[in-house]
Scaffold this motif. Structure first.
Motif, PDB file in Angstrom:
ATOM      1  N   TRP A  92       0.634  -0.959  -0.031  1.00 22.60           N
ATOM      2  CA  TRP A  92       0.214  -0.010  -0.559  1.00 22.60           C
ATOM      3  C   TRP A  92       0.505   1.043   0.269  1.00 22.60           C
ATOM      4  O   TRP A  92       2.047   1.344   0.608  1.00 22.60           O
ATOM      5  CB  TRP A  92      -1.006   0.115   0.853  1.00 22.60           C
ATOM      6  CG  TRP A  92      -0.470  -0.320   2.381  1.00 22.60           C
ATOM      7  CD1 TRP A  92       0.498  -1.154   3.055  1.00 22.60           C
ATOM      8  CD2 TRP A  92       0.147   1.370   3.363  1.00 22.60           C
ATOM      9  NE1 TRP A  92       1.165   0.061   4.882  1.00 22.60           N
ATOM     10  CE2 TRP A  92       0.653   0.985   4.738  1.00 22.60           C
ATOM     11  CE3 TRP A  92      -0.648   2.904   3.125  1.00 22.60           C
ATOM     12  CZ2 TRP A  92       1.390   2.308   5.294  1.00 22.60           C
ATOM     13  CZ3 TRP A  92      -0.676   3.234   4.429  1.00 22.60           C
ATOM     14  CH2 TRP A  92       0.834   3.628   4.946  1.00 22.60           C
ATOM     15  N   HIS A  93       0.447   1.730  -0.302  1.00 24.03           N
ATOM     16  CA  HIS A  93       1.478   3.319  -0.511  1.00 24.03           C
ATOM     17  C   HIS A  93       0.491   4.992  -0.259  1.00 24.03           C
ATOM     18  O   HIS A  93      -0.673   5.287  -0.713  1.00 24.03           O
ATOM     19  CB  HIS A  93       1.228   4.019  -2.124  1.00 24.03           C
ATOM     20  CG  HIS A  93       2.711   2.435  -2.281  1.00 24.03           C
ATOM     21  ND1 HIS A  93       4.274   2.205  -2.328  1.00 24.03           N
ATOM     22  CD2 HIS A  93       2.122   1.191  -3.385  1.00 24.03           C
ATOM     23  CE1 HIS A  93       4.343   1.078  -2.646  1.00 24.03           C
ATOM     24  NE2 HIS A  93       3.004   0.717  -3.194  1.00 24.03           N
ATOM     25  N   PRO A  94       0.667   5.843   0.635  1.00 23.49           N
ATOM     26  CA  PRO A  94      -0.576   6.542   0.702  1.00 23.49           C
ATOM     27  C   PRO A  94       0.527   7.876  -0.045  1.00 23.49           C
ATOM     28  O   PRO A  94       1.662   8.560   0.347  1.00 23.49           O
ATOM     29  CB  PRO A  94       0.287   6.994   3.156  1.00 23.49           C
ATOM     30  CG  PRO A  94       1.727   6.285   2.787  1.00 23.49           C
ATOM     31  CD  PRO A  94       1.829   5.370   1.365  1.00 23.49           C
TER      32      PRO A  94
ATOM     33  N   HIS B 169       4.207  11.898  -4.207  1.00 21.87           N
ATOM     34  CA  HIS B 169       4.934  11.096  -3.512  1.00 21.87           C
ATOM     35  C   HIS B 169       4.054   9.885  -2.871  1.00 21.87           C
ATOM     36  O   HIS B 169       3.591  10.310  -2.389  1.00 21.87           O
ATOM     37  CB  HIS B 169       6.142  11.515  -3.546  1.00 21.87           C
ATOM     38  CG  HIS B 169       6.444  12.928  -2.096  1.00 21.87           C
ATOM     39  ND1 HIS B 169       6.060  12.010  -0.595  1.00 21.87           N
ATOM     40  CD2 HIS B 169       5.787  13.770  -1.233  1.00 21.87           C
ATOM     41  CE1 HIS B 169       6.321  12.491   0.508  1.00 21.87           C
ATOM     42  NE2 HIS B 169       5.385  14.031  -0.164  1.00 21.87           N
ATOM     43  N   CYS B 170       4.793   9.446  -2.745  1.00 21.20           N
ATOM     44  CA  CYS B 170       4.805   8.584  -1.176  1.00 21.20           C
ATOM     45  C   CYS B 170       4.905   8.617  -0.017  1.00 21.20           C
ATOM     46  O   CYS B 170       6.573   9.353  -0.077  1.00 21.20           O
ATOM     47  CB  CYS B 170       5.371   6.678  -1.501  1.00 21.20           C
ATOM     48  SG  CYS B 170       4.515   5.595  -0.916  1.00 21.20           S
ATOM     49  N   HIS B 171       4.120   9.103   0.833  1.00 21.30           N
ATOM     50  CA  HIS B 171       4.713   9.303   1.751  1.00 21.30           C
ATOM     51  C   HIS B 171       5.512   7.988   2.849  1.00 21.30           C
ATOM     52  O   HIS B 171       5.523   8.631   4.017  1.00 21.30           O
ATOM     53  CB  HIS B 171       3.997  10.129   2.335  1.00 21.30           C
ATOM     54  CG  HIS B 171       4.291  11.498   3.717  1.00 21.30           C
ATOM     55  ND1 HIS B 171       4.869  11.420   4.509  1.00 21.30           N
ATOM     56  CD2 HIS B 171       3.867  12.691   2.953  1.00 21.30           C
ATOM     57  CE1 HIS B 171       5.634  12.395   4.578  1.00 21.30           C
ATOM     58  NE2 HIS B 171       4.376  13.671   4.127  1.00 21.30           N
ATOM     59  N   ASN B 172       5.285   6.348   2.260  1.00 20.27           N
ATOM     60  CA  ASN B 172       6.429   5.936   3.389  1.00 20.27           C
ATOM     61  C   ASN B 172       7.556   6.541   2.353  1.00 20.27           C
ATOM     62  O   ASN B 172       8.481   6.967   1.686  1.00 20.27           O
ATOM     63  CB  ASN B 172       6.295   5.077   2.205  1.00 20.27           C
ATOM     64  CG  ASN B 172       7.091   4.088   2.752  1.00 20.27           C
ATOM     65  OD1 ASN B 172       8.594   4.563   2.971  1.00 20.27           O
ATOM     66  ND2 ASN B 172       6.312   2.915   3.488  1.00 20.27           N
ATOM     67  N   LEU B 173       8.824   7.196   3.646  1.00 18.10           N
ATOM     68  CA  LEU B 173       9.783   7.956   3.004  1.00 18.10           C
ATOM     69  C   LEU B 173      10.646   6.697   2.733  1.00 18.10           C
ATOM     70  O   LEU B 173      11.331   7.462   1.727  1.00 18.10           O
ATOM     71  CB  LEU B 173      10.281   8.181   4.784  1.00 18.10           C
ATOM     72  CG  LEU B 173      11.880   8.957   5.103  1.00 18.10           C
ATOM     73  CD1 LEU B 173      11.525  10.051   4.877  1.00 18.10           C
ATOM     74  CD2 LEU B 173      11.967   8.775   6.101  1.00 18.10           C
ATOM     75  N   TYR B 174      10.676   5.802   3.532  1.00 13.40           N
ATOM     76  CA  TYR B 174      11.560   4.478   2.495  1.00 13.40           C
ATOM     77  C   TYR B 174      11.442   4.317   1.270  1.00 13.40           C
ATOM     78  O   TYR B 174      12.613   3.868   0.186  1.00 13.40           O
ATOM     79  CB  TYR B 174      11.977   3.764   3.495  1.00 13.40           C
ATOM     80  CG  TYR B 174      12.373   3.777   4.122  1.00 13.40           C
ATOM     81  CD1 TYR B 174      14.283   3.952   4.854  1.00 13.40           C
ATOM     82  CD2 TYR B 174      11.362   4.086   5.590  1.00 13.40           C
ATOM     83  CE1 TYR B 174      14.634   4.330   6.198  1.00 13.40           C
ATOM     84  CE2 TYR B 174      11.991   4.561   6.903  1.00 13.40           C
ATOM     85  CZ  TYR B 174      13.821   4.466   6.987  1.00 13.40           C
ATOM     86  OH  TYR B 174      14.155   5.226   8.386  1.00 13.40           O
ATOM     87  N   HIS B 175      10.589   5.152   0.297  1.00 17.62           N
ATOM     88  CA  HIS B 175       9.315   4.394  -0.750  1.00 17.62           C
ATOM     89  C   HIS B 175      10.338   6.316  -1.628  1.00 17.62           C
ATOM     90  O   HIS B 175      10.919   5.442  -2.657  1.00 17.62           O
ATOM     91  CB  HIS B 175       8.180   4.181  -0.543  1.00 17.62           C
ATOM     92  CG  HIS B 175       7.863   2.600  -0.407  1.00 17.62           C
ATOM     93  ND1 HIS B 175       6.685   1.952  -0.456  1.00 17.62           N
ATOM     94  CD2 HIS B 175       8.573   1.640   0.496  1.00 17.62           C
ATOM     95  CE1 HIS B 175       6.704   1.001  -0.115  1.00 17.62           C
ATOM     96  NE2 HIS B 175       7.626   1.254   0.684  1.00 17.62           N
ATOM     97  N   ASN B 176       9.769   6.737  -0.575  1.00 19.33           N
ATOM     98  CA  ASN B 176       9.670   8.258  -1.482  1.00 19.33           C
ATOM     99  C   ASN B 176      11.208   8.303  -1.236  1.00 19.33           C
ATOM    100  O   ASN B 176      11.285   8.573  -3.062  1.00 19.33           O
ATOM    101  CB  ASN B 176       9.259   9.412  -0.744  1.00 19.33           C
ATOM    102  CG  ASN B 176      10.111  11.272  -1.534  1.00 19.33           C
ATOM    103  OD1 ASN B 176       9.243  10.907  -2.356  1.00 19.33           O
ATOM    104  ND2 ASN B 176      10.426  11.994  -0.450  1.00 19.33           N
TER     105      ASN B 176
ATOM    106  N   GLY C 129      12.401   6.588  -5.262  1.00 20.80           N
ATOM    107  CA  GLY C 129      11.946   7.252  -5.816  1.00 20.80           C
ATOM    108  C   GLY C 129      11.002   7.280  -6.485  1.00 20.80           C
ATOM    109  O   GLY C 129       9.947   7.430  -7.626  1.00 20.80           O
ATOM    110  N   MET C 130       9.597   6.807  -5.541  1.00 24.10           N
ATOM    111  CA  MET C 130       8.203   6.777  -5.594  1.00 24.10           C
ATOM    112  C   MET C 130       7.699   7.912  -4.995  1.00 24.10           C
ATOM    113  O   MET C 130       7.052   8.615  -4.712  1.00 24.10           O
ATOM    114  CB  MET C 130       7.279   5.571  -4.366  1.00 24.10           C
ATOM    115  CG  MET C 130       6.168   5.941  -5.019  1.00 24.10           C
ATOM    116  SD  MET C 130       5.288   5.015  -4.661  1.00 24.10           S
ATOM    117  CE  MET C 130       5.634   3.207  -4.980  1.00 24.10           C
ATOM    118  N   MET C 131       8.896   9.181  -6.338  1.00 22.01           N
ATOM    119  CA  MET C 131       8.836  10.620  -6.063  1.00 22.01           C
ATOM    120  C   MET C 131       7.689  11.264  -7.745  1.00 22.01           C
ATOM    121  O   MET C 131       8.947  10.195  -8.831  1.00 22.01           O
ATOM    122  CB  MET C 131       8.646  11.243  -5.315  1.00 22.01           C
ATOM    123  CG  MET C 131      10.484  11.264  -5.666  1.00 22.01           C
ATOM    124  SD  MET C 131      10.934  12.314  -7.055  1.00 22.01           S
ATOM    125  CE  MET C 131      11.201  13.534  -6.248  1.00 22.01           C
TER     126      MET C 131
END
Ligand code: C2O
Ligand code: CU
Length: 512
Positions: A436-438, A481-488, A491-493
């Motif tokens: 899941w991604h916020p 961006h995804c507010h999962n810091l580790y995803h952001n 590159g999930m931004m």
């Protein structure tokens, strides 16, 4: 003729566009004669003009210092980085339409900045280092100054590397003088997952994730709660993989459940909880033992009040809820979804004894608020209208290669999806991953296309598509961006860039 080319103020140089021009949505069109596409520059007068429309009121001044600090989390001392030596950072409180002026002194040994999450502010104050401003270097100060057009429960944090997963975050409350909801007491609750200074740091954690170390083996100490039942994934509404990082502690207002924060109040009081998920990689399910929650706001915007037993908050999301407190001492519990541990605080009316540290309120398993239960309060809706432009964002990547991205691309600060001022824009988040991604949008608030509920951060479950609409009324370069810091951070931004004939050439995304 090319449009006038300005020197880039910030960030890396943008690659010139090779004759590709984005038309509406993902309609791919090639420009006739190889002309470039120009995006607004960060020193554009249009940013000043947009600010002028916000009619700045009274100026409220604050000072913050970001520095290394040793902090007691309630029986656990950690070396971390914090604002003004405390976790969470000081509460900043202004009224709608007022101007916030905050000077940040950087006493860290690396550059930083502050992002004001939830505020549709002028772009050059958005605090995304490398995009909207240069990093504030060690030993330097920077003054943020902007008008806050919307009331609500918001927060602030750095947008620089993994700093957010240290102690660098705090609440930003914008009061609404025309508030319809009434309450006796107010309590701001910041929920956080904590590992900094417990033998690891966010940067080390990120490096391990990128190196493909199994996240089940991430180093962690003892869980906070006596009831540290192993995370039962089947219990999670988020799917099988609720998070990438195992944290040793879960905090409410900077305290472990061993020595919780406590609000003392009279029985029968109506308390307004302002709940903020400041975590790096944890969704929290929040409930109050023996009580129901009347949800009144999400991400600062009023909704039709709805009564539930518990609320789920993705990272970056906020909910306000009213609780009418009975007589006794009641746990306010933030269950780390899918991670089998909890943080807690106590509502204390002066009689009775504290509940056991591992008491798991039945409300956690009661009626959980879903987006479908929410409808916008009057006056919070977007103007009716159909999207002029739709941008597709496939959420891509995975845990194995740690290649979280958008449309298969691991975003950097180069390249932008174009939007035109005045348009109604639809973002279509299609989650192709098993996690899941916020998803969060800067500089605007969107409306969930299904219900019209205004938010700035929306959870997109695995396999699900969530559509959100917003009006492009705030010229600038804005992160999505995804507010999962580790995803952001891997590159999930990506960026939305307002088109501007007088701007700078840039790489157009969405035309691949
Ligand atoms: Cu909480 Cu990009 O921000
Ligand atoms: Cu994500």
């Amino acid at each position: 003729m090319r449009a006038k080319r300005r020197t880039l103020l910030y960030g890396a140089a943008l690659t010139p566009v090779a004759g590709v021009l984005a038309a509406c949505g993902n309609d791919q069109k090639t420009a006739q004669n190889g002309g470039g596409t120009t995006f607004i520059s960060m020193d554009s007068h249009r940013i000043d003009e947009a600010e002028a429309v916000r009619e700045p009121g009274t100026v409220r001044e604050f000072e913050l210092t970001a520095a290394p600090a040793t902090v007691d989390l309630g029986g656990t001392e950690v070396d971390t980085w914090a604002y003004d030596g405390r976790v969470h950072g000081p509460e900043l409180r202004i009224k709608k339409g007022e101007r916030l002026k905050a000077t940040l002194s950087n006493d860290l040994d690396e550059g930083t900045g502050i992002h004001w999450h939830g505020i549709a502010l002028r772009c050059d104050m958005d605090g995304v280092t490398g995009v909207t401003q240069k990093e504030i270097a060690p030993g330097e100060t920077f003054t943020y100054e902007f008008t806050a057009p919307h009331p609500g429960t918001h927060w602030y944090h750095p947008h620089t590397g993994y700093q957010l997963d240290r102690g660098l975050y705090g609440p930003l409350i914008v009061e609404d003088p025309d508030e319809e909801v009434t309450w006796d007491e107010e309590w701001v609750l910041l929920l956080d997952d904590w590992l900094d200074g417990t033998g690891t740091t966010p940067d080390e954690t990120a490096a391990k994730l990128r190196d493909g170390m199994d996240h089940g083996d991430m180093g962690h100490g003892d869980m906070d709660m006596g009831g540290s039942e192993e995370g039962d994934p089947s219990q999670s509404v988020l799917g099988e993989d609720a998070g990438d990082v195992e944290y040793p502690h879960f905090l409410i207002n900077g305290r472990t459940s061993a020595d919780p924060d406590r609000l003392e109040l009279r029985p029968g009081s109506r308390v307004r909880l302002r709940v903020i998920n400041a975590g790096g990689d944890t969704a929290f399910r929040l409930a109050v033992g023996g009580h129901r929650l009347t949800v009144t706001h999400t991400d600062g915007f009023a909704v039709e009040p709805v009564e539930v037993d518990s609320i789920l908050l993705g990272m970056g999301e906020r909910y306000d809820a009213i609780v009418e407190v009975g007589e006794g001492v009641f746990p306010v519990v933030a269950h780390a979804e899918g991670k089998g541990a909890m943080g807690r605080a106590l509502l204390d009316t002066g009689s009775g004894s504290d509940p056991a540290a591992d008491e798991r309120p039945a409300e956690l398993d009661g009626k959980l608020l879903a987006y479908a239960d929410l409808s916008p309060a009057e006056g919070t809706e977007l103007e009716p209208g159909e999207p002029d432009r739709t941008i597709d964002f496939a959420l891509t990547g995975g845990m194995m290669d740690y290649d979280w991205g958008i449309n298969g691309r691991q975003g950097d600060h180069e390249g932008m999806y174009p939007v035109e001022e005045g348009e109604r824009v639809r973002l279509r988040f299609r989650n192709e991953t098993i996690m899941w991604h916020p998803m969060h949008l800067h500089g605007h608030t969107f409306a969930l296309a299904d219900s019209g509920v205004r938010k700035d951060t929306a959870v997109v479950l695995p396999g699900e598509t969530v559509e959100v609409d917003f009006t492009a009324d705030n010229p600038g370069r804005w992160m999505v961006h995804c507010h999962n810091l580790y995803h952001n951070e891997v590159g999930m931004m990506t960026l939305l860039g307002y088109l501007d004939p007088d701007g700078e050439e840039g790489t157009v995304l969405g035309t691949e």
